[in-house]
Scaffold this active site. Structure first.
Site, mmCIF file in Angstrom:
data_model
loop_
_atom_site.group_PDB
_atom_site.id
_atom_site.type_symbol
_atom_site.label_atom_id
_atom_site.label_comp_id
_atom_site.label_asym_id
_atom_site.label_seq_id
_atom_site.Cartn_x
_atom_site.Cartn_y
_atom_site.Cartn_z
ATOM 1 N N ASP A 490 -28.865 -17.966 -25.004
ATOM 2 C CA ASP A 490 -28.737 -17.418 -23.612
ATOM 3 C C ASP A 490 -27.440 -17.846 -23.060
ATOM 4 O OD1 ASP A 490 -29.415 -16.194 -20.961
ATOM 5 O OD2 ASP A 490 -30.849 -17.874 -20.507
ATOM 6 N N GLU A 493 -22.175 -15.660 -22.182
ATOM 7 C CA GLU A 493 -21.269 -14.630 -21.834
ATOM 8 C C GLU A 493 -19.805 -15.117 -21.922
ATOM 9 O OE1 GLU A 493 -24.093 -15.537 -19.933
ATOM 10 O OE2 GLU A 493 -24.956 -13.647 -20.766
ATOM 11 N N ASP A 566 -31.611 -11.120 -16.760
ATOM 12 C CA ASP A 566 -32.512 -11.641 -15.786
ATOM 13 C C ASP A 566 -32.772 -10.327 -14.693
ATOM 14 O OD1 ASP A 566 -32.044 -13.866 -16.919
ATOM 15 O OD2 ASP A 566 -30.934 -15.012 -15.453
#
Lengths: 899, 587
Positions: A490, A493, A566
Site C-alpha cells: 500500500d 505512490e 480508498d
C-alpha cells in the site's frame, strides 16, 4: 477530497504553457533521414531560427523502429546530451522479448504527401501497414498501405514541443512553489508535449487511473463543460477521491486505446514516468484555426509531460484485442496468478489480533461461506515497522498461518515502502548504513512522514537495493512469516503525508542523480516489482507470487494485482468501480478490483449486498473496510442477507475454472478477464460508451445494480445472438435494451449464446478443496445450435505450466454433438506432466430444441439420461436440459452425441 | 460404491423419511422434486435442498450426518464431505481415501464431557447463590418500599409545616419590606432636594467592561500562540516562503518537535487561525495545512485516515453518521466466542473483596456527599446514613420535634407589628430554612428510592444487587468500569471516556445495553453491550471493541445461573454419556 492540496493545470507551469500553444506552432522539420542499425534515423531541426527560443534550436534526434505484430516505436531525444544531466529514459519496463522482435529496416521509400514540397520517408510496418515520417511539416504516422488512410499520428496538429535542457542564466528563477513546498528545479524547464490523433475512432479509452467513465470525455473544446482539467497521470494518495473526476489517482499508465465503428482500434503508449497531463480534444476543438479538414471519426489528444524523453509506441490493431496484445508484448503479459488469489479475499483495517483472526475464520465456516485469504493491515506490525509483528496481538503468527493453511487458506500482510526512522529497526539500520534511501535535494536522506512517523524511502531504482529488498521476504528474514503468507503493498505512490501533494518532492534524488520528478510514476512499480521478486526468491522460483499494490505503472501486470484504492461506501462509487476496473483491464492490468463494500463509511446493507453481487465478477475480489467503520463481514446483517452474500460469493467460486482459464488467456495474449462490451462486440456502436455492464471473458455479461431498491434495470445485450439469463435460464434477444426485472437475489448476468462455460458447482470452504470436484459445463447454443469454449487447468501454484504441465481443453458443440479436444499445441502441453482426475458431473444445455432424452458417450458407447435440472442449484431459477452424470474425465478426449 | 446405510440408519429423524424409498420414489424434503433409491447418495444433486445426498458433497445445501460414537452426533455442511479435512471426530466425512482421519471421538468426547461437567457444577453452585441473592433482594425491596411509605408520611407532615412557616416568613418579610419602602421614600425626598445633576453613564461603563474582557481574551490567545510550536514554525515558514534553505531545514523538523509530545495527541492544532487570513480562503482551521511544520503536516494529513481528531471538532463532522445505529454486530459474534462460556469462570477464588472495594469507591464517587456504609447491604444503608445528622435525638421523632419548634416559634411571633422584632424574624427564617432543607432531603431521598425501585431488576429481581455496583476490568492501559443502571466508562490515567449510559436489558436479560456514550469522531456515539454468562461471582471476563466505538464485554454472574439451563446441560451430559461406547472406561 481536498482540491486545494493538489495542483491543477494552471498551477503546473508546463501544463499551462503546453495548453496555451496554438495548433501549427511546431516549427520543426526532419532532415538527414537515414537507416542505421535497422532503424530509421532523422534529425529534427527548426525551420527558421527562433531567437526567443535559442535553447530549443539544437537538433533533436528521432529514431523510428518497427517490431513484429504491428508495433512502431518512435523515440526523440536531445542530440548533444547535456554533460551534467542526461534526460531520463524509463528502464525495466520494456520486455526483453519484445526487443528481440525488432524488424530490421533496410529500405526507405520516398513519397510526396499532400503536395508537400519535400519528401516523406515511408517504411514497412506490417502487412498492410506503413510507418511514415513526414519531413515538413513534421509528422509521424502509421497508415494503411493500400489506401494511405492514417491510423494513428503524432503532430498532425503541429503542437509538438520539446524543451531542451539548458544552462541556468543569471536571473533565471526555476523554482516552483506550491503551498508550503518549494521545488528547486535545478535543471529548469524540460517538458515535452505533442498531439496524437486516432483515426477512424469514435472514442478513446485507457490512461488509468481516474474515477471517470470508461470512454474518456473530452477535456477541451467548444462543448466541453464537464472537465476543464486535463486527465492527470501523477501517482497520488488521494483521500476520499471523487467518483467523477479527471484527477490522477494512485497509478499511471500512459496508454490510450481508440475505438470506432469505421476502423476498429489503435493504441498509443508513451513510455515516460514523469507527471503527465492529457487532454482529450472535443470535436471542433480547433475549428477556429484548423489545419486539417475536420473528420468526425477522429479523436485528437494532447500529451504533456514534465520531463523525460519521447519514447512512444504505435499499435495498429485493428481490433481491440489486437491492440492489448500488441501493448502487452511491449510492457509484458499479465502474470499468472495462483488459483487461490482468484478466489475471495477477506480484509479489514484491522483484524486486531489472533483471536479476531480465528473468530472471523471460523465464522466463515460456521456460515458455510467460502473464502481463501485473510488479510492483516498495518496494525499487525510493531509500530508500523513492516516485517515485524505486534507480539502482544500476534504472539504466534506462524501457528496462526499454519492453522488457516490447514483449511487450505492463505494470509496476506501489508508491507509499505515508508521505513520508520527508528534506530532499533533492523531494516532502517541497514538501509541507513548502506545509504539505500532516496536523498533530498541537498543530498541528505529524505525524511518524510507516514504511518510510523518520521520515515525514509528506499531507492528502488537501484537494482542492488531492489535485490536487498527482495531478500527481506525470505522466511528467515521475515520472522513470523510462512510460505502461506503473501504480501500487500500500500502507499507506494509513494504516499508522504507531509510532502507536496501528499507525495515525495520532485527534486528528491535517486540512484544516478535521477530526480524524483523524472520517475515519480515508476516508484510504486519498482516497489511492487521488488516485492514480487522477493516472493519469487522465497519460493525458490517455484511459487507464483501474489502481491496486491495500489500504485502502478505500465508493466505492473507482471507483478501482481491492483485495486482501486480508498473508495467510499456509496452507490456512485459502486458504479464507477466498473469503468475503473475496465480501464485497468484494457491497459494490461487484468487482475484488478475495487474494495467490496467501499473502504470509507458504512454501506447500507442493500449496497453491501449489491457490491458483493458485482464484486464477485471483478477479476480481484476482496472485501475491505476502514477501521472507523462497523464490522461488515457477510454474516452480520441477518440470515436473509447472509444468504444473499453467500450466494454471491458462491457464484464466484462456481466460476473459478472459467476465471482461471481467462487468467491464462490474459497471461498468454494480454486479453483481459473483464472486458468492455466493445472488446467483444467491436462493431456494435451501442456498446462504445457503455460502462455499466462488462464481459467476463467472451461468455458472461454482467451488469451491476447501482441504485437503491431498484425494481428494473435497463440492460443492453449486444450482438445478434441471444443471451441466457443465469437465473431464469430464459433467452433474451441480442441487439436490444431490455427492461430487466431485478430482485434482491441477483444482479443481471447472462451467458452469451455460442459459448461453453466450465463451472464447479459444489460449495467448499475454499478453492483449495475444490481441486478434485467435478465440473459442470454450461452450453449456450447460438442460432445455428452451436457453441464453443475452453478450459485451462494446472497445479494452480507453480511455474510448471510454463514447461507444459497443464491441461487445456476445447469444447465444441455442433450438430447435436459435444466434442472435447486438446486445445494446446502438441508441443506446449505435455500430457504426462500434468493431468486432472476430475470428471464432468453435469452438462447444461441452453437453447437446445427440447425433446432429447438420452445422449451417447464415446468412447465407451455409454448412454446417459437427459432430464430437467436447475441452472443454478441454490437459486429458484429456471429448469434446463441437463445431461446427468456423463462422468467423463475432463482431461480426456471424448464426444457426447444428443440422441 | 460406499455404503451409506450405516449413516442413515442412525439418524432416527431421517430413517422414516428414507424408508419410503423402498417402495419407489419419494419427494425431496422441500417438495420440489422426486428421487429414487438409485438416486440416493449417487453423488449427483437432484434435490435443491440436498435431501437426496445426505452422504455426499453433491448438493451445496446438504447436510452430512456424523454418528460420532463416543461423542455426540453432528450434522455438518455437505461442503465438508471429502474435502481433505477431518471434520467429524469419527472421520466419517472423509471416505474417499484421499486422507485418513483417525477416530478421535473418545478423546474429544471426554474433553467435552469434562467441560460440560464443570459447567454443570458451576451452574449448580451458581443457582444457590442466585437464590440467596433473590431472597435478599426481595427483603431489601420490601424494606425499601416500607421506607418509601414512611418517608411519604414524613414528607406530608413536613410539607404542611413548611407551608405554615413560609406563610409566616412571608408575612414578616412583607412587614419588613413595607418598613423599608417607607424609609426609602423619606430618604429619597431628602436626597432629591440635595443633589441636582450627578448621573453616571451606564453605557460607558459597559463598554469599558467589554473592552477589558476582549483584552484578556486576546492576551490568553497570545499566550497560547507563544506556547505553540506549530504557529512558530508556521509564521517562520510564511515569512520565508521563498527561502529554500529555510524550507529544507523545516524538512528536518520532526526530530526537534518531538520534544513537544503533546502535539501527538492533537494532530490538528486549532490555534493557528491567525494565519488563515493570509490570503487563503480555507475555512477549516485544522485543514489549513499551508503553514504547518513538516511533521505537523504529516500528522494532519495522516490523521484523515486515522480518524484521530479532537472530540470538539468532530461533533459537526460525525453528526451525520449517527443514524445507522443498528445492531449489525448481533449476537453472532459472541455466541461462539471461545472462552466466554461460563465454565471458564470457575477458576479463580481470589480477590473476593474486589467488588466490595470497587463498589464503595464508586459510591463515593457517585453519591458524593452521602455517607455510605459499604459493609452493610446497600438496601437501607444509604437512607440511614443520609439522615445521620438529624437523627441524633432519639425519643420524639424528628418530625414531632420540628412540629414543636415550629409551634413554639409561631406562638412567640404571633402578633407582630412594625417595627419587626428582628430576633423573632431571624428565628423564623432559620426554622423555615432548616425545615425546607429537610424537606428537600426527604423528597430527594424519596425520589431516588422510587427511581431505584422503578428499575428493571429482572424477572426474579436477580439483578437487584447490581444496583449501585460497578464491575471493573483492566485491559492493557485501560480500566473499564461497568456500572449497571448507571453508566459504563473507559478510564485511562486521569481521562475518562463514557462508553454509554444505562439503557436496558436485552435478549431476555442476557445482555445489558449502555448507549449514547461519548461521541466518536467519524463514528457513532460510543455504546457497550455486556453479555451475561453464568458464573459464581460478578466478574468482567473480557472486553473488546469489535467495531470502532462499539464495545462488547462479557460478565460472569450468578444471576444467569438458571435452573432451566442447568436441566438442559444435564440432559446433554446424559445424552453424551449414553453415546459412550461400551467398554471404554476412563483411561
Amino acid at each position: 477530497w481536498k482540491k486545494e492540496e493538489f495542483r491543477d493545470c494552471n498551477q503546473t507551469p508546463f501544463c499551462k504553457r503546453a495548453r496555451s500553444r496554438k495548433p501549427g506552432s511546431c516549427n520543426l522539420r526532419a532532415t538527414d533521414v537515414s537507416i542505421s542499425d535497422g532503424d530509421l534515423i532523422a534529425k529534427l531541426v527548426p525551420k527558421e531560427e527562433n531567437p526567443e527560443q535559442l535553447h530549443n534550436n539544437k537538433p533533436l534526434v528521432l529514431t523510428l523502429s518497427v517490431y513484429q505484430d504491428g508495433v512502431m516505436r518512435v523515440k526523440i531525444d536531445e542530440d548533444d546530451q547535456n554533460p551534467k544531466k542526461k534526460r531520463f529514459q524509463v528502464p525495466d519496463v520494456i520486455e526483453e522479448d519484445f526487443l528481440n522482435t525488432k524488424l530490421w529496416l533496410t529500405r526507405v521509400k520516398e513519397e510526396q504527401i499532400d503536395g508537400d514540397s519535400s519528401f516523406s520517408s515511408v517504411v514497412y510496418l506490417s502487412d498492410g501497414y506503413e510507418g511514415v515520417l513526414r519531413h515538413d511539416p513534421f509528422e509521424i504516422f502509421a497508415r494503411e498501405s493500400k489506401n494511405g488512410k492514417r491510423v494513428l499520428s503524432i503532430n498532425s496538429n503541429g503542437l509538438f514541443d520539446f524543451e531542451q535542457l539548458r544552462e541556468k542564466k543569471e536571473g533565471d528563477d526555476w523554482e516552483e512553489r506550491f503551498r508550503s513546498h518549494t521545488d528547486t528545479r535545478p535543471y529548469g524547464p524540460q517538458s515535452i508535449s505533442f498531439d496524437v490523433s486516432f483515426y477512424g475512432a469514435d472514442f478513446v479509452y485507457g490512461i488509468p487511473q481516474h474515477a471517470t467513465s470508461l470512454a474518456l470525455k473530452p477535456t477541451r473544446g467548444p462543448n466541453v463543460e464537464e472537465y476543464s482539467e486535463p486527465y492527470r497521470l501523477f501517482n497520488l494518495d488521494v483521500f476520499e477521491y471523487l467518483h467523477e473526476s479527471p484527477f490522477g489517482l494512485y497509478g499511471s499508465i500512459p496508454f490510450m486505446i481508440s475505438h470506432g465503428k469505421a476502423r476498429g482500434s489503435s493504441g498509443f503508449f508513451w513510455l515516460n514516468a514523469a507527471e503527465m497531463q492529457i487532454d482529450v480534444l472535443g470535436s471542433d476543438w480547433n475549428s477556429n484555426d484548423s489545419m486539417w479538414p475536420l473528420n468526425n471519426h477522429r479523436v485528437d489528444t494532447l500529451w504533456m509531460s514534465e520531463a523525460g524523453v519521447v519514447d512512444t509506441f504505435f499499435f495498429i490493431g485493428p481490433g481491440p484485442k489486437d491492440v492489448v496484445r500488441q501493448y502487452t508484448s511491449v510492457t509484458g503479459r499479465p502474470s499468472m496468478p495462483q488459483l487461490f488469489a482468484t478466489a475471495y479475499h477477506q480484509c479489514r483495517w484491522n483484524y486486531r489480533d489472533e483471536e479476531d483472526v480465528y473468530n472471523v475464520d471460523s465464522k466463515f465456516d460456521e456460515h458455510d461461506i467460502p473464502y481463501d485469504v485473510l488479510w492483516l493491515d498495518i496494525e499487525h506490525t510493531d509500530g508500523k515497522k513492516y516485517f515485524t509483528w505486534d507480539r502482544v496481538l500476534f504472539p504466534n503468527p506462524e501457528e496462526m498461518q499454519n492453522k488457516l493453511a490447514a483449511k487450505g487458506r492463505h494470509m496476506v500482510t501489508i508491507v509499505d515502502p515508508h521505513i520508520k526512522r527508528d534506530e532499533s529497526y533492523h531494516i532502517h539500520k541497514e538501509a541507513l548504513e548502506k545509504g539505500y534511501y532516496v536523498k533530498d535535494a541537498t543530498g541528505k536522506d529524505y525524511d518524510g512522514w507516514c504511518w510510523p512517523g518520521a520515515s525514509s524511502y528506499t531507492d528502488l531504482l537501484n537494482p542492488e537495493i531492489r535485490s536487498w529488498w527482495s531478500d527481506k521476504f525470505s522466511l528467515d528474514s521475515y520472522v513470523g512469516s510462512t510460505k502461506y503468507l503473501y504480501i500487500w503493498n500500500d502507499m507506494n505512490e509513494p504516499s508522504v503525508f507531509n510532502g507536496p501533494e501528499v507525495t515525495m518532492p520532485r527534486d528528491a534524488l535517486h540512484h544516478g542523480g535521477v530526480e524524483h520528478r523524472e520517475l515519480h510514476n515508476l516508484y510504486g512499480y519498482y516497489f511492487h516489482m521488488a516485492t514480487s521478486n522477493g516472493l519469487l526468491k522465497r519460493g525458490d522460483g517455484k511459487d507464483r507470487p501474489f502481491v496486491l499494490a495500489r500504485a502502478f505503472f505500465a508493466g505492473s501486470q507482471r507483478y501482481g494485482a491492483i485495486w482501486t484504492g480508498d473508495n467510499t461506501a456509496e452507490w456512485e462509487q459502486l458504479r464507477v468501480s466498473v469503468p475503473m476496473v475496465l480501464s485497468l483491464s484494457i491497459s494490461g492490468i487484468v487482475f484488478s478490483g475495487a474494495d467490496v463494500g467501499g473502504f470509507f463509511g458504512n454501506p447500507e446493507t442493500e449496497l453491501l449486498v449489491r457490491w458483493y453481487q458485482l464484486g464477485a465478477y471483478y477479476p480481484f475480489f476482496r472485501g475491505h473496510a476502514h477501521h472507523d467503520t462497523k464490522r461488515r463481514e457477510p454474516w452480520l446483517f441477518g440470515e436473509k442477507n447472509t444468504q444473499l452474500m453467500r450466494e454471491a460469493i458462491h457464484v464466484r467460486y462456481m466460476y473459478l475454472p472459467y476465471f482461471y482459464t481467462l487468467f491464462r488467456e490474459a497471461n498468454s495474449t494480454g486479453t483481459p478477464v473483464a472486458r468492455p462490451l466493445w472488446m467483444e462486440f467491436p462493431g456494435d456502436e451501442n456498446t462504445f460508451s457503455n460502462d455499466e455492464a462488462f464481459m467476463v471473458g467472451n461468455g458472461l455479461l454482467v451488469q451491476g445494480v447501482y441504485t437503491e431498491r431498484a425494481k428494473h434495470v435497463s440492460v443492453y445485450l449486444p450482438g445478434e445472438e441471444s443471451w441466457y439469463d443465469l437465473r431464469s435460464a430464459s433467452a433474451y434477444k441480442g441487439g436490444h435494451t431490455h427492461k430487466y426485472e431485478v430482485s434482491e437475489d441477483t444482479i443481471p448476468s447472462f451467458q452469451r449464446a455460442g459459448t461453453i462455460i466450465p463451472r464447479k458447482d459444489r460449495l467448499r470452504r475454499s478453492s483449495t478443496q475444490m481441486e478434485n470436484d467435478p465440473y459442470t459445463l454450461v452450453i449456450a447454443l447460438n442460432s445455428s445450435q452451436a457453441a464453443e469454449g475452453e478450459l485451462y487447468i494446472d497445479d494452480g501454484k507453480s511455474f510448471e505450466f510454463k514447461h507444459g504441465a497443464f491441461v487445456h481443453r476445447r469444447f465444441t458443440f455442433s450438430s447435436g454433438k459435444l466434442i472435447s479436444s486438446n486445445a494446446a499445441a502438441p508441443s506446449t502441453a505435455e500430457s504426462n506432466l500434468f493431468s486432472s482426475e476430475c470428471t464432468v458431473e453435469r452438462i447444461i444445455l441452453l437453447g437446445l430444441t427440447p425433446g432429447a432424452k438420452t445422449a451417447l458417450i464415446e468412447p465407451g458407447n455409454k448412454k446417459v439420461e437427459i432430464e430437467l435440472g436447475p441452472i443454478f442449484i441454490e437459486g429458484n431459477g429456471g429448469s434446463v436440459l441437463t445431461i446427468r452424470k456423463p462422468n467423463v474425465r475432463i482431461a480426456d478426449d471424448w464426444s457426447i452425441q444428443i440422441l | 460404491e460406499v455404503d451409506y446405510g450405516n449413516i442413515l440408519s442412525k439418524n432416527s429423524i431421517d430413517e422414516n423419511y428414507y424408508k419410503g424409498l423402498s417402495s419407489g420414489a419419494i419427494k425431496c424434503k422441500d417438495g420440489s422434486k422426486k428421487f429414487t433409491k438409485a438416486q440416493l447418495n449417487d453423488d449427483f444433486c437432484d434435490c435443491p435442498d440436498g435431501s437426496d445426498e445426505p452422504g455426499t458433497s453433491a448438493c451445496p445445501n446438504g447436510k452430512f450426518y456424523c454418528k460420532n460414537a463416543g461423542h455426540v452426533p453432528q450434522f455438518i455442511y455437505s461442503s465438508r464431505v471429502n474435502d481433505g479435512i477431518c471434520d467429524c471426530c469419527d472421520g466419517s466425512d472423509e471416505y474417499d481415501g484421499k486422507v485418513k482421519c483417525p477416530n478421535t471421538c473418545w478423546e474429544v468426547g471426554k474433553v467435552a464431557r469434562d467441560k460440560l461437567k464443570k459447567k454443570i457444577a458451576t451452574f449448580q453452585e451458581g443457582i444457590t447463590v442466585r437464590r440467596k441473592e433473590i431472597e435478599e433482594a426481595k427483603l431489601a425491596i420490601a424494606k425499601e418500599e416500607a421506607e418509601i411509605s414512611k418517608l411519604k408520611n414524613e414528607e406530608k407532615v413536613l410539607k404542611a409545616r413548611v407551608e405554615q412557616l413560609r406563610e409566616k416568613k412571608e408575612a414578616i418579610e412583607k412587614a419588613e419590606e413595607d418598613e423599608r419602602l417607607k424609609k426609602e421614600k423619606e430618604e429619597k425626598a431628602r436626597k432629591e432636594a440635595d443633589d441636582a445633576k450627578q448621573e453616571p453613564s451606564k453605557a460607558e461603563e459597559k463598554t469599558d467592561a467589554q473592552e477589558e474582557a476582549v483584552k484578556t481574551g486576546i492576551h490568553d490567545k497570545i499566550g497560547l500562540l507563544e506556547d505553540s510550536p506549530s504557529v512558530k514554525d508556521a509564521v517562520e515558514g510564511h515569512d520565508n516562503a521563498a527561502d529554500e534553505e529555510q524550507h529544507n531545514e523545516a524538512e528536518q523538523v520532526p526530530k526537534e518537535s518531538s520534544q513537544h509530545p503533546e502535539i501527538k495527541e492533537e494532530p490538528a492544532p486549532n490555534n493557528n487561525k491567525a494565519d488563515v487570513s493570509s490570503g487563503n480562503e480555507e475555512k477549516d482551521a485544522t485543514e489549513n495545512t499551508e503553514s504547518l511544520s513538516n511533521e505537523e503536516l504529516g500528522r494532519v494529513v495522516g490523521s484523515r485516515w486515522l480518524g484521530k481528531k479532537s472530540e470538539k471538532e468532530t461533533e459537526s463532522v460525525g453528526a451525520g453518521t449517527d443514524s445507522d445505529h443498528d445492531e449489525a454486530l448481533s449476537d453472532n459474534h459472541e455466541e461462539e466466542h471461545p472462552g466466554y462460556d461460563s465454565d471458564v469462570d470457575d477458576h479463580q477464588d481470589d480477590d473476593e473483596h474486589k467488588y466490595d472495594d470497587d463498589d464503595s469507591e464508586d459510591q463515593v464517587d457517585d453519591f458524593a456527599g452521602e455517607d455510605h456504609d459499604s459493609s452493610s447491604h446497600k438496601s437501607d444503608s444509604d437512607d440511614d446514613s443520609d439522615f445521620a445528622d438529624t437523627t441524633t435525638t432519639t425519643s420524639p421523632s424528628w418530625t414531632e420535634k420540628i412540629q414543636q419548634t415550629v409551634k413554639r416559634i409561631l406562638r412567640s411571633v404571633n402578633l407582630f407589628r412594625t417595627p419587626v422584632n428582628i430576633s423573632d424574624a431571624d428565628s423564623i427564617r432559620k426554622e423555615y430554612d432548616e425545615a425546607s432543607a429537610k424537606l428537600t432531603k426527604i423528597e430527594s431521598k424519596l425520589s431516588s428510592l422510587k427511581q431505584k425501585l422503578k428499575q428493571d431488576f429482572g424477572r426474579d429481581k436477580e439483578f437487584y444487587s447490581f444496583h449501585g455496583q460497578c464491575f471493573e476490568s483492566k485491559e492493557n492501559k485501560y480500566t473499564y468500569k461497568i456500572c449497571p443502571f448507571k453508566q459504563a466508562s473507559q478510564v485511562e490515567g486521569y481521562s475518562t471516556t463514557r462508553l454509554g449510559n444505562w439503557d436496558k436489558f436485552e435478549d431476555s436479560y442476557r445482555t445489558m445495553l449502555f448507549t449514547s456514550g461519548d461521541h466518536c469522531w467519524n463514528g457513532p456515539d460510543r455504546s457497550l453491550k455486556v453479555k451475561l454468562r453464568c458464573g459464581l461471582k460478578n466478574e468482567v471476563t473480557d472486553i473488546d471493541e469489535p467495531s470502532r466505538c462499539e464495545y462488547l464485554a462479557f460478565l460472569a454472574t450468578p444471576a444467569l445461573c438458571l435452573e432451566e439451563k442447568l436441566e438442559e446441560l444435564q440432559n446433554k451430559l446424559e445424552t453424551m454419556n449414553r453415546e459412550q461406547p461400551q467398554g471404554h472406561d476412563e483411561l
